[in-house]
Design a protein around this motif. Structure first.
Motif, PDB file in Angstrom:
ATOM      1  N   ILE A  58       0.828  -1.206   0.000  1.00 41.90           N
ATOM      2  CA  ILE A  58       0.000   0.000   0.000  1.00 41.90           C
ATOM      3  C   ILE A  58       0.865   1.260   0.000  1.00 41.90           C
ATOM      4  N   LEU A  59       1.850   1.278   0.892  1.00 38.56           N
ATOM      5  CA  LEU A  59       2.718   2.458   0.994  1.00 38.56           C
ATOM      6  C   LEU A  59       3.515   2.696  -0.289  1.00 38.56           C
ATOM      7  N   TRP A  60       4.013   1.600  -0.880  1.00 35.86           N
ATOM      8  CA  TRP A  60       4.824   1.755  -2.091  1.00 35.86           C
ATOM      9  C   TRP A  60       3.972   2.228  -3.266  1.00 35.86           C
ATOM     10  N   SER A  61       2.741   1.753  -3.356  1.00 37.40           N
ATOM     11  CA  SER A  61       1.858   2.202  -4.439  1.00 37.40           C
ATOM     12  C   SER A  61       1.556   3.692  -4.322  1.00 37.40           C
ATOM     13  N   ARG A  62       1.623   4.225  -3.103  1.00 33.73           N
ATOM     14  CA  ARG A  62       1.356   5.644  -2.882  1.00 33.73           C
ATOM     15  C   ARG A  62       2.535   6.528  -3.298  1.00 33.73           C
ATOM     16  N   ILE A  63       3.758   6.034  -3.084  1.00 31.47           N
ATOM     17  CA  ILE A  63       4.912   6.912  -3.270  1.00 31.47           C
ATOM     18  C   ILE A  63       5.774   6.553  -4.481  1.00 31.47           C
ATOM     19  N   SER A  64       5.527   5.402  -5.111  1.00 28.51           N
ATOM     20  CA  SER A  64       6.399   4.969  -6.208  1.00 28.51           C
ATOM     21  C   SER A  64       6.418   5.954  -7.364  1.00 28.51           C
ATOM     22  N   SER A  65       5.271   6.589  -7.652  1.00 29.40           N
ATOM     23  CA  SER A  65       5.202   7.516  -8.777  1.00 29.40           C
ATOM     24  C   SER A  65       5.992   8.797  -8.522  1.00 29.40           C
ATOM     25  N   ARG A  66       6.317   9.065  -7.272  1.00 31.32           N
ATOM     26  CA  ARG A  66       7.041  10.289  -6.921  1.00 31.32           C
ATOM     27  C   ARG A  66       8.557  10.065  -6.870  1.00 31.32           C
ATOM     28  N   VAL A  67       8.964   8.815  -7.068  1.00 34.41           N
ATOM     29  CA  VAL A  67      10.390   8.483  -6.982  1.00 34.41           C
ATOM     30  C   VAL A  67      10.907   8.137  -8.371  1.00 34.41           C
ATOM     31  N   SER A  68      12.074   8.645  -8.708  1.00 31.89           N
ATOM     32  CA  SER A  68      12.684   8.336  -9.997  1.00 31.89           C
ATOM     33  C   SER A  68      12.926   6.834 -10.128  1.00 31.89           C
ATOM     34  N   GLN A  69      12.730   6.310 -11.347  1.00 33.98           N
ATOM     35  CA  GLN A  69      12.888   4.877 -11.591  1.00 33.98           C
ATOM     36  C   GLN A  69      14.272   4.385 -11.165  1.00 33.98           C
ATOM     37  N   ASN A  70      15.276   5.225 -11.301  1.00 34.76           N
ATOM     38  CA  ASN A  70      16.644   4.843 -10.938  1.00 34.76           C
ATOM     39  C   ASN A  70      16.805   4.595  -9.443  1.00 34.76           C
ATOM     40  N   TYR A  71      15.924   5.164  -8.638  1.00 31.99           N
ATOM     41  CA  TYR A  71      16.058   5.058  -7.185  1.00 31.99           C
ATOM     42  C   TYR A  71      14.970   4.183  -6.555  1.00 31.99           C
ATOM     43  N   HIS A  72      14.239   3.448  -7.382  1.00 29.95           N
ATOM     44  CA  HIS A  72      13.154   2.619  -6.853  1.00 29.95           C
ATOM     45  C   HIS A  72      13.666   1.578  -5.862  1.00 29.95           C
ATOM     46  N   ASN A  73      14.757   0.921  -6.193  1.00 30.23           N
ATOM     47  CA  ASN A  73      15.273  -0.126  -5.324  1.00 30.23           C
ATOM     48  C   ASN A  73      15.700   0.446  -3.972  1.00 30.23           C
ATOM     49  N   LEU A  74      16.443   1.558  -3.997  1.00 31.49           N
ATOM     50  CA  LEU A  74      16.887   2.191  -2.758  1.00 31.49           C
ATOM     51  C   LEU A  74      15.698   2.700  -1.943  1.00 31.49           C
ATOM     52  N   ALA A  75      14.725   3.263  -2.634  1.00 32.68           N
ATOM     53  CA  ALA A  75      13.545   3.782  -1.938  1.00 32.68           C
ATOM     54  C   ALA A  75      12.774   2.663  -1.244  1.00 32.68           C
ATOM     55  N   GLN A  76      12.650   1.515  -1.922  1.00 30.23           N
ATOM     56  CA  GLN A  76      11.964   0.368  -1.311  1.00 30.23           C
ATOM     57  C   GLN A  76      12.685  -0.070  -0.043  1.00 30.23           C
ATOM     58  N   VAL A  77      13.997  -0.143  -0.111  1.00 26.13           N
ATOM     59  CA  VAL A  77      14.789  -0.547   1.061  1.00 26.13           C
ATOM     60  C   VAL A  77      14.562   0.419   2.220  1.00 26.13           C
ATOM     61  N   LEU A  78      14.577   1.713   1.916  1.00 19.12           N
ATOM     62  CA  LEU A  78      14.411   2.726   2.956  1.00 19.12           C
ATOM     63  C   LEU A  78      13.007   2.696   3.562  1.00 19.12           C
ATOM     64  N   VAL A  79      11.978   2.544   2.718  1.00 25.11           N
ATOM     65  CA  VAL A  79      10.595   2.489   3.202  1.00 25.11           C
ATOM     66  C   VAL A  79      10.394   1.289   4.112  1.00 25.11           C
ATOM     67  N   ARG A  80      10.905   0.139   3.697  1.00 21.70           N
ATOM     68  CA  ARG A  80      10.760  -1.074   4.504  1.00 21.70           C
ATOM     69  C   ARG A  80      11.539  -0.969   5.814  1.00 21.70           C
ATOM     70  N   THR A  81      12.720  -0.390   5.738  1.00 23.63           N
ATOM     71  CA  THR A  81      13.523  -0.216   6.949  1.00 23.63           C
ATOM     72  C   THR A  81      12.838   0.731   7.928  1.00 23.63           C
ATOM     73  N   ALA A  82      12.302   1.833   7.412  1.00 20.79           N
ATOM     74  CA  ALA A  82      11.605   2.801   8.262  1.00 20.79           C
ATOM     75  C   ALA A  82      10.352   2.189   8.898  1.00 20.79           C
ATOM     76  N   SER A  83       9.624   1.365   8.133  1.00 21.33           N
ATOM     77  CA  SER A  83       8.403   0.749   8.651  1.00 21.33           C
ATOM     78  C   SER A  83       8.713  -0.241   9.770  1.00 21.33           C
TER      79      SER A  83
END
Length: 453
Positions: free
Chosen positions: A344-369
């Motif tokens: 749910i969280l990733w579907s909300r923010i994925s469009s705001r993150v550059s495709q090049n940083y999707h992997n890093l963003a996923q790691v950070l979101v999961r770590t923060a959660s």
């Protein structure tokens, strides 16, 4: 008069055309059967759906029911278990029925929990249609809250079990529950980085096996050498009852998985009705929760802890094995429960993150959660009180408030029943929700302040 003119001119006037179109649309809606249009690649059998729903309702909450009975006593606890079971079942029924009816109107095969809420508001009273997007966010965040709050409870489950085990095996190394929560942070972050559901299947199998074995061992210790009933109160102080309600709701509510199970059934018409998958499952669940709660409370009385496994004798090898198994089961269940809120969280923010940083963003979101759930566990390192708090806020909102509001909005312009039965009934359920929310939060927070001040 309009009909006469039409007959005389042998032509159709505007009002007749509109009436004909409306009748045609209504006829098409009534003739549309959503079940016939579901294209499920691997449909689930009726028996399979029963076991899926049973598994979603039978978890760590079962082990917390004896502690829930401690807050009411034997008689109110038994009555309360039946009451919560009936209310939880009814709220699932009205949600599924509303989803099916809105599917028929919209000519859609199936709808998820969130999409059911959105479609009801989009087609509801005109004054409420503007809030459909807000409802989407609220339902999604309520679902995420249930998962994140539930996983915070899991952290305490694991930490409490680990402390019990280590205190026995290494008595010279005494750490607090908060410390064990901190030790769990890195392993939980690592296991939560698994992003695809198919890779979580082995974890689910291991967790189910461990949990079944734990429940079996716990029941063995519970039912052997039961003490006299005088070990337990027939009725406790009314001021403690709210913690029972919120704990029971936490334990029994599995509404977040109901729509996926119903949508993937080979014969969805078997889900509701009597006997249906839902009713049979909830009867079994309520009976098991009542039996384990009652006899667990009779066995350990006022000394019963947030998870009955913590009351098992430390010096017994079989009991120690059960504590290890429940820690493993809940650890692997943690990553399964985190899958939904992460999606749910990733579907909300994925469009705001550059495709090049999707992997890093996923790691950070999961770590923060994960860090958030561990932080909440550290803030309230009492399993019993955290279950009450999470049940009162998140599980009651998802399982009581949203289904009642959705049905009321859907029925508002259609049929509220004889003497507005639906409105009165849902008003009572809303009152029950606010009682659980306010009293449960007040009881849990006040006891947290007293216990940790």
């Amino acid at each position: 008069m309009a009909a006469t003119i039409c007959m005389e001119n042998k032509s159709e006037c505007g009002s007749c055309v509109a009436s004909t179109v409306t009748l045609t649309n209504k006829s098409e809606e009534l003739n549309y059967n959503p079940f016939e249009h579901r294209n499920v690649t691997h449909p689930t059998s009726t028996a399979g759906s029963f076991f899926h729903l049973l598994k979603s309702s039978l978890g760590s909450g079962l082990l917390a029911m004896p502690a829930a009975f401690k807050h009411t006593g034997i008689i109110p606890g038994c009555i309360g278990t039946v009451l919560v079971g009936i209310i939880a079942t009814h709220c699932v029924q009205i949600l599924v029925k509303t989803s099916r009816e809105i599917c028929q109107e919209c000519k859609m095969a199936s709808l998820s929990y969130t999409h059911t809420c959105v479609k009801v508001f989009e087609r509801g009273p005109k004054t409420l249609r503007q809030y459909s997007e807000a409802v989407r966010h609220f339902a999604d965040y309520a679902m995420a809250g249930v998962c994140l709050g539930g996983t915070s409870v899991y952290v305490i489950f694991i930490a409490s079990s680990l402390k019990d085990i280590i205190d026995h095996l290494a008595p010279d190394r005494q750490y607090s529950i908060e410390a064990y929560c901190g030790f769990l942070l890195l392993p939980l972050i690592l296991i939560t980085q698994v992003r695809y559901l198919k890779f979580l299947v082995p974890f689910s199998v291991i967790a189910n096996i461990c949990l079944v074995m734990t429940i079996g061992v716990t029941c063995y210790y519970t039912f052997v050498d039961l003490p006299d009933v005088s070990n337990a109160k027939l009725s406790a102080d009314v001021g403690e009852w709210p913690l029972f309600l919120s704990t029971a709701i936490f334990a029994m509510e599995g509404i977040n998985v109901v729509m996926p199970i119903e949508n993937e059934m080979a014969k969805p018409e078997h889900f509701l009705g009597c006997p249906g998958v839902l009713n049979v499952t909830m009867v079994v669940v309520a009976a098991l929760y009542g039996v384990v709660g009652l006899f667990g409370y009779i066995k350990y009385g006022e000394e019963v802890l947030g998870s009955i496994t913590l009351n098992l004798p430390q010096e017994d090898g079989l009991a120690l094995t059960a504590k290890i198994l429940v820690a493993v089961a809940v650890f692997f269940t943690y990553c399964l429960q985190m899958y939904a809120p992460m999606d749910i969280l990733w579907s909300r923010i994925s469009s705001r993150v550059s495709q090049n940083y999707h992997n890093l963003a996923q790691v950070l979101v999961r770590t923060a959660s994960v860090t958030l759930t561990v932080t909440l566990a550290v803030a309230v390192p009492d399993l019993e009180l955290l279950i009450g708090l999470v049940g009162a806020i998140f599980f009651s909102t998802l399982g009581l408030l949203i289904p009642v509001v959705v049905q009321t909005v859907y029925k508002w312009d259609k049929d509220l029943g004889k003497c507005y039965y639906v409105l009165w009934k849902n008003g009572v359920l809303l009152l029950f929700y606010f009682i659980v929310l306010v009293s449960g939060c007040y009881s849990a927070i006040s006891q947290i302040i007293v216990r940790f001040s």
